[in-house]
Design a protein around this motif. Structure first.
Motif, PDB file in Angstrom:
ATOM      1  N   GLN A 279       0.850  -1.185   0.000  1.00  0.00           N
ATOM      2  CA  GLN A 279       0.000   0.000   0.000  1.00  0.00           C
ATOM      3  C   GLN A 279       0.884   1.233   0.000  1.00  0.00           C
ATOM      4  O   GLN A 279       1.915   1.265   0.687  1.00  0.00           O
ATOM      5  N   LEU A 280       0.471   2.235  -0.760  1.00  0.00           N
ATOM      6  CA  LEU A 280       1.305   3.405  -0.996  1.00  0.00           C
ATOM      7  C   LEU A 280       0.576   4.684  -0.603  1.00  0.00           C
ATOM      8  O   LEU A 280      -0.613   4.844  -0.930  1.00  0.00           O
ATOM      9  N   VAL A 281       1.283   5.590   0.051  1.00  0.00           N
ATOM     10  CA  VAL A 281       0.713   6.873   0.451  1.00  0.00           C
ATOM     11  C   VAL A 281       1.692   7.988   0.096  1.00  0.00           C
ATOM     12  O   VAL A 281       2.810   8.035   0.631  1.00  0.00           O
ATOM     13  N   GLU A 282       1.254   8.884  -0.798  1.00  0.00           N
ATOM     14  CA  GLU A 282       2.090  10.014  -1.202  1.00  0.00           C
ATOM     15  C   GLU A 282       1.881  11.205  -0.265  1.00  0.00           C
ATOM     16  O   GLU A 282       0.811  11.352   0.340  1.00  0.00           O
TER      17      GLU A 282
ATOM     18  N   VAL B  40       8.369  15.309  -3.267  1.00  0.00           N
ATOM     19  CA  VAL B  40       7.249  14.473  -2.876  1.00  0.00           C
ATOM     20  C   VAL B  40       7.771  13.120  -2.422  1.00  0.00           C
ATOM     21  O   VAL B  40       8.799  12.647  -2.902  1.00  0.00           O
ATOM     22  N   SER B  41       7.049  12.527  -1.482  1.00  0.00           N
ATOM     23  CA  SER B  41       7.454  11.255  -0.905  1.00  0.00           C
ATOM     24  C   SER B  41       6.337  10.235  -1.051  1.00  0.00           C
ATOM     25  O   SER B  41       5.164  10.590  -1.187  1.00  0.00           O
ATOM     26  N   CYS B  42       6.720   8.981  -0.996  1.00  0.00           N
ATOM     27  CA  CYS B  42       5.747   7.899  -1.066  1.00  0.00           C
ATOM     28  C   CYS B  42       6.163   6.835  -0.058  1.00  0.00           C
ATOM     29  O   CYS B  42       7.226   6.218  -0.207  1.00  0.00           O
ATOM     30  N   ALA B  43       5.331   6.654   0.947  1.00  0.00           N
ATOM     31  CA  ALA B  43       5.595   5.660   1.980  1.00  0.00           C
ATOM     32  C   ALA B  43       4.849   4.372   1.661  1.00  0.00           C
ATOM     33  O   ALA B  43       3.657   4.397   1.330  1.00  0.00           O
ATOM     34  N   ALA B  44       5.561   3.263   1.760  1.00  0.00           N
ATOM     35  CA  ALA B  44       4.977   1.968   1.443  1.00  0.00           C
ATOM     36  C   ALA B  44       4.819   1.120   2.693  1.00  0.00           C
ATOM     37  O   ALA B  44       5.659   1.174   3.599  1.00  0.00           O
TER      38      ALA B  44
END
Length: 127
Positions: A3-6, A20-24
């Motif tokens: 699951q990914l959250v920008e 920008v970042s994307c946490a998995a």
């Protein structure tokens, strides 16, 4: 599955910078090739950048080459997109994506190669 959250989008003036970042989620982040895509109003979603599982190999769209840098920190389960010298035409919703079943070397810069998507983060560049 991942699951990914920008995060990190916002409003910036032309010539400015934004990251920008994307946490998995999950413990297998390092097994996924990761990509950034963007979609401007009225346009199709397009490839921006991709990074290999180890972070040693990257690809960029011609329109962002030399201005954007993709990176990842596998210890933090996070992929980044550093955007410099931003232009109004960079305005879009930016999405991160993780490789899917159809991922190959040939599809790594296409939508088809990615099955897992974040919700997107808005980047607006004013002139």
């Amino acid at each position: 599955q991942v699951q990914l959250v920008e995060s990190g989008g916002g409003l910036v003036k032309a010539g400015g910078s934004l990251r920008v970042s994307c946490a998995a989620s999950g413990r297998t982040f390092s097994r996924y090739y990761m990509g950034w895509f963007r979609q401007a109003p009225g346009k199709e979603r397009e490839f921006v950048a991709a990074i290999s599982r180890s972070g040693t190999s990257t690809d960029y769209a011609d329109s962002v080459k030399g201005r954007f840098t993709i990176s990842r920190d596998n210890a933090k389960n996070t992929v980044y997109l550093q955007m410099n010298s931003l232009k109004p035409e960079d305005t879009a919703v930016y999405y991160c994506a993780a490789e899917g079943l159809s991922f190959t070397s040939a599809t790594r810069t296409t939508l088809r190669g990615y099955d897992y998507w974040g919700q997107g983060t808005q980047v607006t560049v004013s002139s």
